[in-house]
Design a protein around this motif. Structure first.
Motif, short mmCIF file in Angstrom:
data_model
loop_
_atom_site.label_atom_id
_atom_site.label_comp_id
_atom_site.label_asym_id
_atom_site.label_seq_id
_atom_site.Cartn_x
_atom_site.Cartn_y
_atom_site.Cartn_z
N ALA A 118 23.24 29.75 193.10
CA ALA A 118 22.36 29.10 194.09
C ALA A 118 20.91 29.07 193.66
O ALA A 118 20.13 28.29 194.20
N PHE A 129 25.49 30.12 198.91
CA PHE A 129 25.51 28.75 198.38
C PHE A 129 24.86 27.79 199.38
O PHE A 129 24.05 26.93 199.01
N THR A 156 24.73 21.88 193.21
CA THR A 156 24.66 22.67 194.44
C THR A 156 25.79 22.33 195.40
O THR A 156 26.38 23.21 196.03
N ALA A 177 29.02 23.75 194.03
CA ALA A 177 29.12 25.19 194.31
C ALA A 177 29.59 25.43 195.74
O ALA A 177 30.42 26.31 196.00
N GLY A 201 27.11 35.27 194.39
CA GLY A 201 26.84 33.84 194.43
C GLY A 201 25.39 33.46 194.23
O GLY A 201 25.09 32.29 193.99
#
Length: 467
Positions: A33, A159, A303, A306, A29
């Motif tokens: 990020a 995230f 963001t 996500a 991830g």
């Protein structure tokens, strides 16, 4: 086995060993990020913002590291044991996290990500073997789902951290997972089955007593039951008594062990399952979440999008954990496959209509909902269960090597798919690319319906007999 029904130490071992998969999930991830910061005009890299090509290289090199790490650490697991091999995966993971804050150019990031993939790939290869060898039949399914559940915990964790902190701080925080893994997992015993393969009978009995929560005491009945399970773990396939020389030859792995009908069928089913895992496209499309959300006209910041995706994945995987010992592996795999295919058809139809100039403004929510549902239902089965089922159906003698070969194919396909998705979108459009994945998902679902056996609650002997 009397008190052996208490499985708390099996749960404890599964939780501790999967701290490593939380770390790998964080590696998976981390690009989503951090790429916004690294590709901005204020990028902290000395070479300036990451280009699209740089981003592709940094993201996909994780799979190359996973391929090589899988081969090395599964090989190592046969030499020094599952526990020792898993502990050694910590070193490249820790170096990968430490390397990210000190990176000054894309090459440094690629090296750090390769190390993270090397350690994470080793974990994904050895953890299913470790769990399959220590777990009782009644909880093997639940414990097997922890691998993807905790990986998704890592994805969501990075995230959330990426929303509040810069990419370097996120890496430093994630590096503490490696230390936590070593501290917690250090005291877990080796699996009884591996110890039996080394003819360490006393250590194997002690390990089995630990994982079955049986305190050491003199009891003829208990000893007989322990010996029965130890014998079952050692010889899940029916064999005749042999002398020591023949026994040594039997323990040596040869090509004939893979061409034996049961082993050959198990390997082919395992390969088909992991091809279905990647062919559905969910893992590849995850890397392009922002593109899909942007194409749909959604106004949600990348963001936050996500984080929403991470929550959906986690909820889907948790549902799989709750259902796997109730509904079984095969029904969940089939439901997952059908749900993914329908979701992708909806996304494909919206994208095609939009590309032809049709006014879709009233339906721009559709791809967001379909994509979210696709991930949720994928985590019920196709993204979660194949790793566990492969470890269950492979005969114990070839389990490590077979898992290594099958997982190696998975890593190669994963790396190729992630790299090729932008090219496919450029040439076929979003609708053509997603239609291809829908067709592959349908093929994988048919394969599961026809070829994959149900393994819920079955012993090793019963699973092998069903192949």
């Amino acid at each position: 086995m009397g008190n052996a029904g208490d499985v708390k130490f099996q749960y404890l071992a599964a939780i501790f060993v999967n701290i490593a998969s939380i770390s790998f999930g964080a590696f998976c991830g981390w690009p989503s990020a951090s790429f916004l910061e690294l590709s901005s005009k204020d990028s902290p890299l000395e070479t300036g913002p990451l280009t699209h090509q740089d981003q592709g290289n940094v993201a996909s090199v994780l799979c190359l590291g996973g391929l090589l790490g899988n081969i090395f650490f599964v090989w190592l697991a046969e030499r020094i044991g599952r526990k020792g091999s898993l502990l050694w995966t910590t070193l490249p993971c820790l170096l990968g996290w430490i390397g990210i804050p000190y990176a000054r150019n894309p090459a440094h990031l690629i090296a750090a990500r390769f190390l993270g993939g090397f350690g994470g790939g080793g974990g994904f290869g050895v953890i299913p073997i470790y769990v399959a060898e220590l777990a009782e039949d009644s909880v093997r399914g639940v414990l097997g789902t922890f691998l993807i559940l905790t990986c998704n915990v890592g994805v969501l964790l990075v995230f959330v951290l990426g929303y509040y902190f810069n990419y370097a701080t996120v890496a430093w925080m994630a590096s503490t997972l490696c230390i936590a893994f070593v501290v917690c997992f250090w005291f877990m015993p080796e699996t009884p089955q591996h110890l039996l393969q080394l003819d360490k009978l006393q250590e194997a009995e002690q390990s089995l007593r630990y994982y079955r929560n049986i305190r050491a005491r003199v009891s003829k009945e208990l000893s007989e039951e322990l010996q029965l399970e130890l014998h079952r773990l050692r010889t899940p396939e029916k064999v005749e008594p042999e002398d020591d020389c023949i026994e040594d030859n039997k323990n040596r792995l040869s090509w004939a062990d893979f061409t034996e009908p049961t082993a050959r069928k198990a390997c082919l089913i395992g390969l088909g399952l992991l091809l279905s895992n990647q062919g559905c496209g969910c893992f590849a499309l995850l890397n392009y979440t922002a593109v899909i959300f942007e194409a749909s006209g959604a106004s949600m910041p990348p963001t936050l999008a996500a984080i929403m995706v991470g929550v959906i994945q986690l909820l889907g995987t948790y549902a799989s954990t709750l259902l796997v010992e109730r509904a079984g592996r095969k029904p969940l795999l089939l439901i997952s496959g059908v749900g993914i295919c329908l979701s992708q058809c909806a996304m494909c139809a919206h994208s095609y209509l939009k590309s032809t100039g049709y006014d879709t403004s009233g339906y721009d929510w559709l791809p967001v909902v379909a994509f979210s549902f696709m991930l949720f239902i994928a985590c019920w089965g196709l993204l979660t269960l194949p790793f566990m089922v492969v470890a269950e159906i492979l005969p114990p003698k070839i389990r490590s090597t077979g898992m290594m070969m099958i997982m190696s194919v998975l890593w190669m396909i994963s790396m190729t798919t992630i790299k090729c998705v932008p090219l496919l979108i450029a040439n076929w459009g979003m609708h053509g690319t997603i239609l291809m994945f829908a067709c592959l998902t349908l093929c994988g679902t048919l394969f599961i319906a026809i070829c994959v056996p149900e393994t819920k609650g079955k012993s090793v002997e019963q699973i092998l007999a069903s192949l």
